[in-house]
Design a protein around this motif. Structure first.
Motif, PDB file in Angstrom:
ATOM      1  N   VAL A   1       6.985  -1.138  14.518  1.00 60.64           N
ATOM      2  CA  VAL A   1       6.377  -2.367  14.003  1.00 60.64           C
ATOM      3  C   VAL A   1       5.751  -2.167  12.627  1.00 60.64           C
ATOM      4  O   VAL A   1       5.005  -3.037  12.163  1.00 60.64           O
ATOM      5  CB  VAL A   1       5.306  -2.890  14.991  1.00 60.64           C
ATOM      6  N   ARG A   2       6.026  -1.028  11.970  1.00 61.96           N
ATOM      7  CA  ARG A   2       5.345  -0.722  10.716  1.00 61.96           C
ATOM      8  C   ARG A   2       5.444  -1.835   9.674  1.00 61.96           C
ATOM      9  O   ARG A   2       4.420  -2.232   9.086  1.00 61.96           O
ATOM     10  CB  ARG A   2       5.861   0.595  10.142  1.00 61.96           C
ATOM     11  N   PRO A   3       6.625  -2.394   9.358  1.00 60.39           N
ATOM     12  CA  PRO A   3       6.673  -3.415   8.307  1.00 60.39           C
ATOM     13  C   PRO A   3       5.860  -4.657   8.647  1.00 60.39           C
ATOM     14  O   PRO A   3       5.242  -5.267   7.753  1.00 60.39           O
ATOM     15  CB  PRO A   3       8.165  -3.735   8.192  1.00 60.39           C
ATOM     16  N   TRP A   4       5.839  -5.039   9.902  1.00 64.38           N
ATOM     17  CA  TRP A   4       5.093  -6.234  10.294  1.00 64.38           C
ATOM     18  C   TRP A   4       3.599  -5.949  10.378  1.00 64.38           C
ATOM     19  O   TRP A   4       2.787  -6.774   9.951  1.00 64.38           O
ATOM     20  CB  TRP A   4       5.601  -6.745  11.649  1.00 64.38           C
ATOM     21  N   MET A   5       3.242  -4.780  10.895  1.00 65.59           N
ATOM     22  CA  MET A   5       1.830  -4.437  10.990  1.00 65.59           C
ATOM     23  C   MET A   5       1.214  -4.270   9.604  1.00 65.59           C
ATOM     24  O   MET A   5       0.048  -4.644   9.381  1.00 65.59           O
ATOM     25  CB  MET A   5       1.647  -3.156  11.802  1.00 65.59           C
ATOM     26  N   ASP A   6       1.982  -3.737   8.664  1.00 69.97           N
ATOM     27  CA  ASP A   6       1.481  -3.618   7.291  1.00 69.97           C
ATOM     28  C   ASP A   6       1.157  -4.991   6.721  1.00 69.97           C
ATOM     29  O   ASP A   6       0.147  -5.171   6.016  1.00 69.97           O
ATOM     30  CB  ASP A   6       2.524  -2.919   6.408  1.00 69.97           C
ATOM     31  N   GLU A   7       2.005  -5.961   7.012  1.00 71.58           N
ATOM     32  CA  GLU A   7       1.742  -7.321   6.518  1.00 71.58           C
ATOM     33  C   GLU A   7       0.490  -7.904   7.164  1.00 71.58           C
ATOM     34  O   GLU A   7      -0.307  -8.584   6.490  1.00 71.58           O
ATOM     35  CB  GLU A   7       2.948  -8.218   6.797  1.00 71.58           C
ATOM     36  N   VAL A   8       0.302  -7.657   8.452  1.00 70.79           N
ATOM     37  CA  VAL A   8      -0.904  -8.136   9.143  1.00 70.79           C
ATOM     38  C   VAL A   8      -2.155  -7.506   8.542  1.00 70.79           C
ATOM     39  O   VAL A   8      -3.155  -8.189   8.284  1.00 70.79           O
ATOM     40  CB  VAL A   8      -0.807  -7.828  10.660  1.00 70.79           C
TER      41      VAL A   8
END
Length: 629
Positions: free
Chosen positions: A529-536
């Motif tokens: 989930v790294r790309p999405w968690m970075d955005e969060v």
């Protein structure tokens, strides 16, 4: 029983059945009948001779009314819940955390007790969603909750009463068998109507009653077992009379030359086969095969039962024929709805078909992004059924939607510069929907293996997505949200983070505190989930509302356990769920929602912890996302 007989008598006058007429026969006529098997046996093998049809219709109405009343009760409760949550949402969304104290307290003293001992309670002790395994290869499923058990017990008990409310004083055993045949056949068909309704993904009761498909699936399985039992009783009762009247040779002759008998036998055999295939150890061991065989056998059962009802020697067919026609229409339109959703979601005359981008990740997981050719509104907490060309194309399985991105028709326009134009552009654009799929066996393993062969690059294949489904649990009215995730269960919880933080920034929701607890085996899971968690984590004011706690149960190296900040913390080992819940309750803001998505053992621990903190001093609601099968 005497009370029920008086109520049935009060139903109104009706023509005495042959069973009642038989009582009025004098001794001489009885002796004559006993001397002539054709007059005491054969008439009860076909048609409605001996069938107490008026009572059958009373029990048909009773069964449907009981299920309808149950649905109305649930609907009334849901309407009250919706109204209460809307009131809470509107009054709390403009309040600070300290000003939501009213909604933190339970307004009904009996509600915490009801939640603790009935609504959230497992059938026995704490075990509910954790599978019961006889061995590493044998799984016999899960236990229902206490509320589900009460509903199932009432349903099964009512069917047993309806089935065996008979004229047991009947002197002619073959007439009694005919009454049993009529009753069991009627109940089997009557139960097929709710059986087929609850089986559908597009069941209109799901959004109306806001009850999960998982619950309907549980009811569907038990209704199916009751239909099998009643169909077997129906067949055995006919065999008993037919064999006594003309021997076993007449049975085979009728099966060959009479479509009425052949279709009835064929339907019963298909039901018995389906019953044994649906037994939990068999179903879990060969689930993907079971799904396809289940559809084929279900169609055979409905078709043969329809023929059976239509080909009876009675003018206009059996009285149950209209129910079978309704069942076929329900089944047909539900399948048609699925086809329509598939076509609408995955094809556009301007942009063609859906394509899926599949990437193999550490920890035997695949990250799948479906690029749909049109805009699709996807609420948090939803799931979808997906299939891929060239990877068991006939199979489709449900997966939680982790992330959604909308792409405007004109990418040069942005929400910041031209909001009105951008909203229109988004709805005229496309949507990308992402999933995390753990590789187990069968379909999911083949998907991961195919992506792995591509090396570091992702692959693109033509695919289709059916959905979204569910998403009826909104967290917007809660001042405090606690999200538990286990392994790939992070996908379900991740879908809530961005909308909740955005709503907090816009002042449109009541949520002032979000706690995410993610239990993973090792830190490789962070890559999922790294790309999405970075955005969060880059969202404005995220630190004011979101706290993340990561628990790594099997770290490869102690140096991997690094806490990035006070709001993102990492710990080795398994969490103490009860301790976490006690701490969250001590810091509770307004009403609290606790959701869990993950392995059954984790879900049961969270359920137990929520039950322990139920009190008049707090409002803690529990939501479990599960796909029991």
């Amino acid at each position: 029983m005497s009370l029920m007989r008086r109520r049935i008598a009060a139903f109104g006058p009706f023509t005495p059945s042959p069973i009642l007429a038989l009582r009025d026969m004098d001794v001489s006529s009885t002796k004559t009948s006993e001397a002539d098997p054709a007059s005491t046996i054969a008439p009860y093998a076909t048609g409605l001779m001996g069938v107490n049809q008026p009572v059958n219709m009373i029990f048909k109405d009773s069964l449907w009314w009981s299920l309808g009343i149950l649905a109305l009760i649930v609907l009334s409760v849901r309407l009250l819940e919706i109204g209460w949550s809307k009131l809470r949402h509107v009054s709390a969304m403009s309040r600070t955390a300290d000003e939501q104290g009213y909604w933190k307290m339970s307004q009904w003293s009996w509600m915490p007790t009801l939640k603790k001992h009935l609504v959230y309670a497992p059938f026995w002790r704490k075990r509910h969603n954790r599978e019961i395994r006889l061995s590493s290869a044998l799984n016999i499923g899960t236990l229902p909750s206490r509320l589900h058990s009460v509903i199932l017990a009432l349903y099964l008990l009512s069917n047993i009463i309806y089935m065996f409310y008979l004229d047991w004083s009947q002197p002619n055993g073959y007439a009694l068998a005919a009454e049993i045949r009529g009753r069991s056949g009627t109940l089997a068909v009557v139960n097929m109507v709710p059986l087929i309704i609850l089986a559908g993904r597009n069941n209109p009761l799901i959004p109306l009653l806001k009850v999960s498909f998982d619950t309907y699936n549980l009811l569907h399985r038990w209704m199916g077992r009751m239909v099998v039992l009643e169909a077997l009783i129906h067949t055995i009762a006919w065999l008993y009379v037919q064999v006594a009247a003309a021997g076993w040779s007449s049975v085979s002759e009728k099966m060959i030359h009479e479509s009425f008998i052949a279709s009835g036998f064929g339907g019963t055999i298909a039901l018995v086969i389906l019953f044994f295939l649906s037994l939990s150890p068999v179903r879990h061991a060969f689930y993907e095969t079971f799904l396809n065989v289940h559809i084929i056998l279900a169609f055979i059962i409905f078709l043969t039962t329809l023929i059976h009802c239509a080909s009876a020697s009675i003018p206009g067919g059996l009285p149950q024929l209209p129910y079978m026609i309704a069942i076929f229409l329900l089944w047909f339109f539900e399948r048609l709805a699925r086809m329509f959703r598939l076509a609408y979601n995955n094809w556009s005359s301007r942009r063609g078909f859906t394509e899926a981008e599949i990437e193999a990740l550490p920890g035997d997981c695949s990250r799948v992004t479906m690029h749909l050719p049109r805009y699709l509104d996807v609420a948090p907490g939803t799931h979808a059924y997906i299939r891929f060309m060239g990877i068991n194309s006939w199979e489709n399985h449900p997966f939680s939607i982790a992330w959604v991105e909308h792409h405007p028709d004109d990418p040069d326009r942005t929400l910041e510069t031209e909001k009105s134009h951008s909203n229109a552009a988004l709805h005229n654009g496309t949507t990308s929907v992402s999933f995390i799929i753990g590789a187990q066996t069968g379909f999911t393993r083949q998907l991961f293996d195919r992506a792995s062969r591509a090396g570091t690059s992702s692959i693109r294949v033509r695919a289709a997505m059916e959905g979204p489904y569910a998403g009826h649990h909104s967290l917007d009215s809660y001042g405090h949200a606690v999200l538990f995730a286990g392994s790939t269960g992070i996908t379900h919880q991740l879908s809530y983070l961005k909308p909740l933080i955005q709503g907090f920034n816009d002042g449109t929701i009541a949520t002032r505190r979000i706690t995410l607890i993610w239990v993973m085996r090792d830190t490789e899971a962070l890559e999922w989930v790294r790309p999405w968690m970075d955005e969060v984590l880059r969202m404005p004011r995220r630190r004011e509302v979101l706290n993340i706690r990561l628990f790594v149960t099997r770290p490869k190296n102690s140096k991997e356990i690094v806490s990035g900040s006070n709001t993102v913390q990492m710990f080795p080992g398994r969490p103490s769920i009860s301790t976490i819940m006690q701490r969250e309750v001590e810091q509770q803001v307004g009403a609290m929602a606790v959701t869990v998505c993950g392995p059954g053992a984790l879900a049961d621990d969270v359920r137990q912890a929520v039950r322990q903190v139920q009190s008049i001093d707090n409002v803690v609601d529990f939501i479990e996302e599960s796909f029991t099968w």
